[in-house]
Motif scaffolding. Structure first.
Motif, PDB file in Angstrom:
ATOM      1  N   ALA A 218      21.339   7.702   0.923  1.00 32.03           N
ATOM      2  CA  ALA A 218      21.538   8.391   2.197  1.00 32.03           C
ATOM      3  C   ALA A 218      21.919   7.406   3.301  1.00 32.03           C
ATOM      4  O   ALA A 218      21.318   6.341   3.426  1.00 32.03           O
ATOM      5  N   PRO A 219      22.925   7.745   4.108  1.00 39.62           N
ATOM      6  CA  PRO A 219      23.294   6.852   5.220  1.00 39.62           C
ATOM      7  C   PRO A 219      22.233   6.917   6.314  1.00 39.62           C
ATOM      8  O   PRO A 219      21.415   7.845   6.340  1.00 39.62           O
ATOM      9  N   PRO A 220      22.215   5.942   7.210  1.00 42.11           N
ATOM     10  CA  PRO A 220      21.266   6.001   8.329  1.00 42.11           C
ATOM     11  C   PRO A 220      21.453   7.281   9.129  1.00 42.11           C
ATOM     12  O   PRO A 220      22.571   7.798   9.272  1.00 42.11           O
ATOM     13  N   ALA A 221      20.355   7.805   9.638  1.00 35.53           N
ATOM     14  CA  ALA A 221      20.420   9.037  10.433  1.00 35.53           C
ATOM     15  C   ALA A 221      21.202   8.779  11.718  1.00 35.53           C
ATOM     16  O   ALA A 221      21.044   7.724  12.345  1.00 35.53           O
ATOM     17  N   PRO A 222      22.056   9.720  12.130  1.00 32.76           N
ATOM     18  CA  PRO A 222      22.791   9.532  13.388  1.00 32.76           C
ATOM     19  C   PRO A 222      21.841   9.621  14.576  1.00 32.76           C
ATOM     20  O   PRO A 222      20.751  10.194  14.462  1.00 32.76           O
ATOM     21  N   PRO A 223      22.221   9.064  15.708  1.00 31.56           N
ATOM     22  CA  PRO A 223      21.363   9.176  16.900  1.00 31.56           C
ATOM     23  C   PRO A 223      21.131  10.637  17.264  1.00 31.56           C
ATOM     24  O   PRO A 223      22.019  11.481  17.090  1.00 31.56           O
ATOM     25  N   ARG A 224      19.948  10.925  17.760  1.00 34.80           N
ATOM     26  CA  ARG A 224      19.643  12.292  18.148  1.00 34.80           C
ATOM     27  C   ARG A 224      20.466  12.698  19.364  1.00 34.80           C
ATOM     28  O   ARG A 224      20.660  11.918  20.292  1.00 34.80           O
ATOM     29  N   GLN A 225      20.947  13.937  19.329  1.00 32.51           N
ATOM     30  CA  GLN A 225      21.686  14.462  20.472  1.00 32.51           C
ATOM     31  C   GLN A 225      20.692  14.944  21.525  1.00 32.51           C
ATOM     32  O   GLN A 225      19.731  15.652  21.223  1.00 32.51           O
ATOM     33  N   ASP A 226      20.914  14.546  22.756  1.00 35.01           N
ATOM     34  CA  ASP A 226      20.032  14.943  23.871  1.00 35.01           C
ATOM     35  C   ASP A 226      18.560  14.709  23.531  1.00 35.01           C
ATOM     36  O   ASP A 226      17.748  15.654  23.542  1.00 35.01           O
ATOM     37  N   PRO A 227      18.167  13.486  23.257  1.00 33.29           N
ATOM     38  CA  PRO A 227      16.769  13.250  22.869  1.00 33.29           C
ATOM     39  C   PRO A 227      15.769  13.628  23.953  1.00 33.29           C
ATOM     40  O   PRO A 227      14.602  13.886  23.652  1.00 33.29           O
ATOM     41  N   TRP A 228      16.207  13.684  25.203  1.00 30.61           N
ATOM     42  CA  TRP A 228      15.302  14.062  26.286  1.00 30.61           C
ATOM     43  C   TRP A 228      14.774  15.485  26.121  1.00 30.61           C
ATOM     44  O   TRP A 228      13.705  15.823  26.656  1.00 30.61           O
ATOM     45  N   ARG A 229      15.482  16.306  25.367  1.00 29.10           N
ATOM     46  CA  ARG A 229      15.031  17.687  25.157  1.00 29.10           C
ATOM     47  C   ARG A 229      13.771  17.752  24.291  1.00 29.10           C
ATOM     48  O   ARG A 229      13.126  18.808  24.225  1.00 29.10           O
ATOM     49  N   ARG A 230      13.433  16.655  23.638  1.00 24.89           N
ATOM     50  CA  ARG A 230      12.236  16.622  22.797  1.00 24.89           C
ATOM     51  C   ARG A 230      10.990  16.210  23.584  1.00 24.89           C
ATOM     52  O   ARG A 230       9.929  16.004  23.003  1.00 24.89           O
ATOM     53  N   THR A 231      11.102  16.107  24.896  1.00 19.21           N
ATOM     54  CA  THR A 231       9.956  15.779  25.740  1.00 19.21           C
ATOM     55  C   THR A 231       8.857  16.808  25.527  1.00 19.21           C
ATOM     56  O   THR A 231       9.100  18.020  25.584  1.00 19.21           O
ATOM     57  N   SER A 232       7.652  16.323  25.258  1.00 17.47           N
ATOM     58  CA  SER A 232       6.530  17.238  25.033  1.00 17.47           C
ATOM     59  C   SER A 232       6.270  18.069  26.290  1.00 17.47           C
ATOM     60  O   SER A 232       6.196  17.529  27.396  1.00 17.47           O
ATOM     61  N   GLY A 233       6.148  19.375  26.121  1.00 14.99           N
ATOM     62  CA  GLY A 233       5.951  20.273  27.258  1.00 14.99           C
ATOM     63  C   GLY A 233       7.247  20.829  27.813  1.00 14.99           C
ATOM     64  O   GLY A 233       7.243  21.544  28.808  1.00 14.99           O
ATOM     65  N   MET A 234       8.374  20.505  27.147  1.00  9.57           N
ATOM     66  CA  MET A 234       9.687  20.940  27.625  1.00  9.57           C
ATOM     67  C   MET A 234       9.800  22.463  27.690  1.00  9.57           C
ATOM     68  O   MET A 234      10.576  23.005  28.486  1.00  9.57           O
ATOM     69  N   HIS A 235       9.007  23.159  26.884  1.00  9.30           N
ATOM     70  CA  HIS A 235       9.084  24.624  26.873  1.00  9.30           C
ATOM     71  C   HIS A 235       8.696  25.240  28.217  1.00  9.30           C
ATOM     72  O   HIS A 235       9.042  26.392  28.504  1.00  9.30           O
TER      73      HIS A 235
END
Length: 419
Positions: A218-235
């Motif tokens: 498996a190739p390295p995972a690509p960078p996450r798109q918009d990683p800021w959206r994974r901020t805890s409490g974002m909901h």
């Protein structure tokens, strides 16, 4: 198996077998804790020694998650028959490509390989072949597959796990930590051999080998798109302007964390980011009163966070982030009944079939076929849901041959029933 210091194992006893006897505490490596390799001379000696060794190579890495920025390795442990254990410091030896190349044709034994492979690749170590003892445990039907539990269940020894979350960037590393790290590879090859036998007896060894080959290739995972959206409490963040504030604060925090080589959570908590985004404070005085900000935070820092909020306030409406992320895949399953009731029925039938087969095979459902693969197949099934077409679709989605062999016919029935 040779004598293990401070255990009940004898010098010429075979590899431990599972038994109902009380597990034996494994308190120290059989040759003692080796000195940490910190320079090129020591590394060259290790390369020569491990090249001359025999059999699979046990490999592990320790990171400083929660303390430092990123997921770099701060200690690498290796063990091989005829060599013993080596502990390598990637700070003193940042390029381990010579060691990786020397072992490139050998089988590497790792526990939860996908966790360690990215940080190993970053320092020049990448296996062509591997055996993942955690994944092997899953396929063999073990309910708990942590390294300590597996060693105890399969081999009859208990490992100390008290230092798993320490700051491995600490220098010098305390002796108890080094002992713990060395013990993580002490019985890894023994565990591999026992699991290989178990998988063979269950008729699952070829499945496991396919999985291991897929991980290694498996190739390295690509960078996450918009990683800021994974901020805890974002909901909790509903408005686009507030979302922009999360993005600006997250980006500012990430820059500080990277510059200072600190875990982002040590720079500013997710709770604080969300609190500031919801409140949109107009000045530092308002910001200081929010959760996660306070008088103990330096004034320079407070001004930097306030500037991030101000930038979000000044962004034109047309440039504000959208509430959802565009995805190439199907919508969330909860929306299927409304968007496409027939597809929702296909998914229900397919999930039930996969779940039943996984139970028959005594392995986790997600290892039989990933939930994402099932969703994508059911959302856009082949025009003619026949065996060959379904098998081809599964292969295009990344399923391995053994998975296709176990699930294709079941999925044909599920798709056909809801056509």
């Amino acid at each position: 198996m040779t004598e293990v210091h401070q255990t009940a194992a004898s010098a010429d006893s075979p590899s431990p077998e599972p038994s109902e006897a009380a597990p034996v505490p494994l308190l120290a490596p059989r040759e003692g804790v080796p000195p940490v390799i910190t320079d090129e001379h020591g590394l060259a000696e290790a390369v020569a020694a491990f090249t001359a060794g025999s059999g699979p190579v046990a490999v592990d890495a320790e990171r400083a998650s929660g303390y430092r920025y990123g997921q770099r390795a701060y200690l690498v442990q290796l063990r091989r028959e005829g060599v013993g254990t080596a502990l390598v410091d990637p700070i003193g030896c940042p390029d381990l490509s010579a060691l990786g190349e020397a072992l490139s044709s050998e089988e590497w034994v790792l526990h939860a390989a996908t966790q360690d492979l990215p940080c190993l690749r970053a320092i020049g170590m990448e296996p062509a072949r591997l055996f993942d003892t955690e994944l092997a445990g899953r396929l063999a039907g073990f309910a708990r597959v942590g390294l300590g539990v597996m060693v105890e269940t399969v081999l009859g020894y208990t490992l100390e796990k008290g230092h798993s979350a320490v700051d491995w960037s600490t220098r010098p590393l305390p002796e108890p930590w080094l002992r713990y790290a060395a013990l993580d590879v002490e019985l890894l090859v023994d565990l591999r051999d026992a699991l290989e036998q178990e998988l063979g007896e269950q008729g699952k060894l070829d499945w496991a080998l396919e999985e291991f080959a897929a991980i290694a290739a498996a190739p390295p995972a690509p960078p996450r798109q918009d990683p800021w959206r994974r901020t805890s409490g974002m909901h909790k963040v509903r408005r686009r302007r507030q979302m922009a504030a999360v993005r600006e604060l997250w980006t500012a925090r990430d820059a500080v964390a990277q510059r200072r080589d600190l875990s982002p959570s040590k720079v500013l908590s997710d709770t604080a980011i969300v609190a500031a985004a919801l409140a949109m404070p107009k000045d530092v005085a308002e910001l200081t009163g929010l959760q996660g900000f306070g008088h103990r935070m330096g004034r320079k820092q407070l001004h930097a966070w306030q500037e991030a909020v101000d930038r979000a306030r000044d962004i034109p409406e047309t440039e504000l982030p959208q509430p959802g992320r565009p995805t190439a895949g199907p919508p969330p399953p909860r929306a299927w009944a409304e968007k496409d009731p027939v597809a929702a029925a296909r998914l229900t039938a397919a999930r039930a079939a996969i779940s039943a087969r996984a139970e028959e095979l005594n392995l986790p459902q997600e290892n039989l076929l990933t939930p994402d693969t099932v969703r994508r197949l059911c959302w856009e099934p082949p025009a003619e849901p026949e065996q060959e077409a379904v098998a081809r679709a599964l292969r295009e989605l990344g399923a391995r041959d053994w998975q296709i062999g176990q699930t294709a016919s079941l999925l044909v029935e599920a798709l056909a029933a809801q056509a």
